[in-house]
Design a protein around this motif. Structure first.
Motif, PDB file in Angstrom:
ATOM      1  N   LYS A 157       0.810  -1.212   0.000  1.00  0.00           N
ATOM      2  CA  LYS A 157       0.000   0.000   0.000  1.00  0.00           C
ATOM      3  C   LYS A 157       0.847   1.268   0.000  1.00  0.00           C
ATOM      4  N   ILE A 158       2.034   1.188   0.557  1.00  0.00           N
ATOM      5  CA  ILE A 158       2.957   2.327   0.585  1.00  0.00           C
ATOM      6  C   ILE A 158       4.284   1.893  -0.046  1.00  0.00           C
ATOM      7  N   PRO A 159       4.993   2.821  -0.730  1.00  0.00           N
ATOM      8  CA  PRO A 159       6.171   2.441  -1.510  1.00  0.00           C
ATOM      9  C   PRO A 159       7.495   2.553  -0.756  1.00  0.00           C
ATOM     10  N   CYS A 160       7.499   2.484   0.561  1.00  0.00           N
ATOM     11  CA  CYS A 160       8.750   2.665   1.304  1.00  0.00           C
ATOM     12  C   CYS A 160       9.784   1.609   0.923  1.00  0.00           C
ATOM     13  N   SER A 161       9.358   0.366   0.769  1.00  0.00           N
ATOM     14  CA  SER A 161      10.314  -0.688   0.407  1.00  0.00           C
ATOM     15  C   SER A 161      10.842  -0.490  -1.002  1.00  0.00           C
ATOM     16  N   ILE A 162      10.066   0.152  -1.879  1.00  0.00           N
ATOM     17  CA  ILE A 162      10.551   0.466  -3.228  1.00  0.00           C
ATOM     18  C   ILE A 162      11.582   1.582  -3.154  1.00  0.00           C
ATOM     19  N   ILE A 163      11.346   2.570  -2.308  1.00  0.00           N
ATOM     20  CA  ILE A 163      12.222   3.749  -2.251  1.00  0.00           C
ATOM     21  C   ILE A 163      13.561   3.427  -1.604  1.00  0.00           C
ATOM     22  N   SER A 213      16.992  15.385   0.535  1.00  0.00           N
ATOM     23  CA  SER A 213      16.740  14.398   1.584  1.00  0.00           C
ATOM     24  C   SER A 213      15.359  14.561   2.192  1.00  0.00           C
ATOM     25  N   SER A 214      14.964  15.812   2.423  1.00  0.00           N
ATOM     26  CA  SER A 214      13.661  16.042   3.057  1.00  0.00           C
ATOM     27  C   SER A 214      12.515  15.669   2.132  1.00  0.00           C
ATOM     28  N   ALA A 215      12.750  15.690   0.822  1.00  0.00           N
ATOM     29  CA  ALA A 215      11.687  15.284  -0.102  1.00  0.00           C
ATOM     30  C   ALA A 215      11.283  13.839   0.160  1.00  0.00           C
ATOM     31  N   TRP A 216      12.269  12.958   0.298  1.00  0.00           N
ATOM     32  CA  TRP A 216      11.966  11.555   0.604  1.00  0.00           C
ATOM     33  C   TRP A 216      11.512  11.390   2.055  1.00  0.00           C
ATOM     34  N   MET A 217      11.999  12.217   2.951  1.00  0.00           N
ATOM     35  CA  MET A 217      11.608  12.100   4.353  1.00  0.00           C
ATOM     36  C   MET A 217      10.134  12.438   4.546  1.00  0.00           C
ATOM     37  N   TRP A 218       9.693  13.600   4.003  1.00  0.00           N
ATOM     38  CA  TRP A 218       8.308  14.021   4.200  1.00  0.00           C
ATOM     39  C   TRP A 218       7.325  13.060   3.531  1.00  0.00           C
ATOM     40  N   THR A 219       7.674  12.551   2.357  1.00  0.00           N
ATOM     41  CA  THR A 219       6.763  11.610   1.700  1.00  0.00           C
ATOM     42  C   THR A 219       6.649  10.317   2.508  1.00  0.00           C
ATOM     43  N   CYS A 220       7.785   9.840   3.009  1.00  0.00           N
ATOM     44  CA  CYS A 220       7.744   8.626   3.834  1.00  0.00           C
ATOM     45  C   CYS A 220       6.901   8.833   5.096  1.00  0.00           C
ATOM     46  N   VAL A 221       7.040  10.021   5.719  1.00  0.00           N
ATOM     47  CA  VAL A 221       6.281  10.316   6.942  1.00  0.00           C
ATOM     48  C   VAL A 221       4.784  10.288   6.657  1.00  0.00           C
ATOM     49  N   LEU A 222       4.357  10.949   5.569  1.00  0.00           N
ATOM     50  CA  LEU A 222       2.939  10.982   5.234  1.00  0.00           C
ATOM     51  C   LEU A 222       2.423   9.605   4.848  1.00  0.00           C
ATOM     52  N   PHE A 223       3.232   8.858   4.109  1.00  0.00           N
ATOM     53  CA  PHE A 223       2.803   7.511   3.732  1.00  0.00           C
ATOM     54  C   PHE A 223       2.600   6.636   4.979  1.00  0.00           C
ATOM     55  N   ARG A 224       3.505   6.780   5.936  1.00  0.00           N
ATOM     56  CA  ARG A 224       3.407   5.985   7.156  1.00  0.00           C
ATOM     57  C   ARG A 224       2.211   6.406   8.014  1.00  0.00           C
ATOM     58  N   PHE A 283      -0.719   8.006   7.043  1.00  0.00           N
ATOM     59  CA  PHE A 283      -2.038   7.758   6.441  1.00  0.00           C
ATOM     60  C   PHE A 283      -2.152   6.372   5.814  1.00  0.00           C
ATOM     61  N   ARG A 284      -1.046   5.641   5.788  1.00  0.00           N
ATOM     62  CA  ARG A 284      -1.048   4.270   5.274  1.00  0.00           C
ATOM     63  C   ARG A 284      -1.622   4.183   3.853  1.00  0.00           C
ATOM     64  N   ARG A 285      -1.301   5.146   3.060  1.00  0.00           N
ATOM     65  CA  ARG A 285      -1.737   5.133   1.674  1.00  0.00           C
ATOM     66  C   ARG A 285      -0.804   5.994   0.838  1.00  0.00           C
ATOM     67  N   CYS A 286      -0.835   5.815  -0.481  1.00  0.00           N
ATOM     68  CA  CYS A 286      -0.010   6.611  -1.404  1.00  0.00           C
ATOM     69  C   CYS A 286      -0.849   6.939  -2.630  1.00  0.00           C
ATOM     70  N   MET A 293       1.349  16.793  -1.306  1.00  0.00           N
ATOM     71  CA  MET A 293       1.437  17.286   0.063  1.00  0.00           C
ATOM     72  C   MET A 293       2.800  16.982   0.682  1.00  0.00           C
ATOM     73  N   GLY A 294       3.344  15.820   0.382  1.00  0.00           N
ATOM     74  CA  GLY A 294       4.631  15.448   0.963  1.00  0.00           C
ATOM     75  C   GLY A 294       5.794  16.238   0.433  1.00  0.00           C
ATOM     76  N   THR A 295       5.688  16.716  -0.795  1.00  0.00           N
ATOM     77  CA  THR A 295       6.786  17.505  -1.379  1.00  0.00           C
ATOM     78  C   THR A 295       6.645  18.997  -1.092  1.00  0.00           C
ATOM     79  N   PHE A 296       5.507  19.435  -0.547  1.00  0.00           N
ATOM     80  CA  PHE A 296       5.328  20.870  -0.256  1.00  0.00           C
ATOM     81  C   PHE A 296       6.292  21.370   0.822  1.00  0.00           C
TER      82      PHE A 296
END
Length: 540
Positions: A334-340, A408-419, A421-424, A431-434
């Protein structure tokens, strides 16, 4: 009155001292700056004859009459004694008394063209040089790889030389055209009569020189960036004006540059993940390098964010296996953390990514700081090279910290939001890149607006490309080179502000513009008068 008289006397004394240092006589015209009471004390005793208040005599010579060349009083003995030619000496003080020679006009055009060419070729050539060196280094490190490059090294060098020449001709022609049109209008209409609009028209006519970079090469991002710069200058003028000051006051928000950077980051980084084709090729290459992720990883994130089924998870697993990481991806994720970041945790990935990103950022800012230092601070490098180089090194380290934190923060914020809301999905990516734009606070305050406007131009270009591809924005068939039109309008505004609103520019920009085009005349003088001062110390 006493204070005014003292100030005027100090002006006369300072002017006289400057002239005497060059071994010249004190010009008698300085006496007309003194009040009448001081003049009566300065005049030598006369024979009782009637004289007008504007006639002076001394041991070194004589000056009399008004500035328009007419005698003050026909009963004046001094005026009656003097020859008619001497009574017309006042026009030497006029604004256009000594016209600029045609050779001097031509010299200004040639010098402006040469300096514009040197800046264009220097900047583009310097960036191309660092790009070629990085390419050669990459080729040497990957010599054992069978990956075929699109261009050979010799073709890349030839292309870099061609681009360097084109950008040199572009800026050289722009500078030469502006100086030519400026001189032609001034000669035909007069400097003072055309001062308020001459630079505006000259900048507009010089704008199409952008076509020299390639008749079929679109420069929408450059045109948009120039338009943003022109809008900033126009807004500053609006803030200063009494008529529009109230409406332009919101533009003076202290952290507006960071807000613009956040907006731009949301569009740019979302396009980097979801629609790379909306970005210019050079900028797309830049993001691929500093984004630090392979194309197959981005494709996987795009598919899960767009709600599409995975098409090539095996390629992602093979990529990680080539780096020594064994991983098995879940097609139902459901979330792409393992892909990233594979088997790494989100926190561990951010730390390792930041270190690698900082190493990638350092070579980027070497030419950004060193090349302008050679142009803007060319004189200071000889006087205090250590101080300027130290500031440059600090700037390189600081800007590299900004870029590495940004990526670095681009990947950090997206990972935080994905975790959380448990969705992507696409809104989550936007929102994660803002908040990624908050990294701009690391940069020096004077550089923030430059970076935010540059990214805003890229974001606008990408946004309209996306809307056009979707079908919301019909493509214009009549206006094929909108970038040239935007650039011409922008340069017209910028050059007008340069001529009439110089206080709106930063000092570094003024140094470069003055070096290329020459310092614009003051409101109460013309270039003819300024040039005449150099050869005639009697001129005011």
């Amino acid at each position: 009155m006493n204070t005014l008289e003292n100030n005027q006397q100090e002006v006369v004394l300072q002017r006289s001292q400057d002239i005497n240092q060059n071994g010249l006589l004190i010009p008698l015209y300085t006496w007309h700056l003194l009040p009448q009471s001081s003049l009566s004390m300065s005049l030598p005793p006369t024979d009782g004859s009637a004289t007008c208040s504007s006639c002076f005599s001394c041991q070194n010579g004589c000056f009399h009459g008004h500035d328009d060349g007419s005698c003050a009083d026909p009963r004046c003995i001094q005026c009656m004694r003097s020859d008619p030619p001497s009574c017309s000496s006042a026009p030497l003080l006029g604004f256009d008394s000594i016209p600029l020679k045609d050779s001097e006009k031509l010299s200004r055009v040639i010098i402006a063209s040469a300096k514009g060419f040197s800046i264009g070729a220097g900047l583009k050539g310097g960036l191309s040089l660092f790009s070629i060196l990085a390419r050669l280094r990459r080729t040497r490190l990957c010599s054992s790889s069978r990956k075929v490059e699109v261009f050979s090294n010799s073709e890349a060098i030839a292309l870099a030389l061609k681009e360097t020449l084109r950008y040199g001709l572009f800026l050289g022609t722009f500078a030469g055209t502006f100086a030519s049109v400026d001189e032609i209008i001034a000669s035909l209409g007069g400097h003072r009569r055309t001062a308020k609009w001459r630079a505006l028209l000259a900048g507009l006519i010089a704008g199409p020189s952008m076509l020299l970079t390639g008749p079929n090469t679109q420069h929408t991002s450059l045109a948009l960036y120039t338009l943003m710069r022109a809008a900033v200058l126009a807004s500053r003028c609006g803030v200063k004006s009494k008529r529009f000051g109230t409406y332009c006051k919101p533009l003076t928000w202290k952290h507006g540059d960071i807000f613009l950077m956040c907006l731009s980051s949301s569009q740019i980084l979302s396009a980097y993940i979801l629609k790379e084709d909306s970005l210019p090729p050079s900028y797309k290459s830049f993001l691929k390098k500093h984004g630090g992720k392979d194309t197959v990883i981005l494709q996987g994130v795009k598919e899960i964010a767009s709600g599409l089924p995975f098409t090539d998870l095996d390629s992602i697993e093979k990529y990680y296996n080539s780096t020594g990481v064994s991983i098995k991806l879940d097609p139902e994720m459901k979330i792409p953390c393992s892909i990233i970041h594979g088997n790494q945790s989100c926190g561990g990935h951010i730390i390792s990514f930041f270190i690698q990103a900082y190493k990638r950022a350092l070579p980027v800012y070497l030419p950004v700081y060193l090349i302008p230092a050679l142009i803007v601070h060319r004189e200071g490098l000889w006087k205090s090279p250590c101080s300027i180089l130290a500031k440059g090194l600090v700037g390189i380290a600081r800007s590299s910290l900004f870029l590495s934190t940004y990526c670095s923060s681009a990947w950090m914020w997206t990972c935080v939001l994905f975790r959380i809301f448990r969705r992507c999905n696409i809104p989550m990516v936007a929102m994660g890149t803002f908040p990624t734009g908050l990294a701009l606070a690391i940069e020096k305050k004077s550089r923030r607006i430059e970076i935010s406007l540059y990214c805003l131009a890229r974001a606008i270009d990408s946004f309209f490309t996306c809307t056009k591809d979707v079908g919301y924005l019909p493509q214009s068939k009549n206006l094929k080179r909108a970038d040239v039109v935007m650039f011409s309008i922008s340069t017209a505004i910028i050059m007008h502000c340069y001529s009439q609103e110089r206080e709106m520019f930063r000092s570094k920009y003024l140094i470069v513009l003055d070096w290329v085009f020459g310092v614009p005349p003051l409101p109460d003088e013309t270039p003819r008068r300024k040039e005449s001062r150099k050869a005639n110390p009697w001129a005011p």
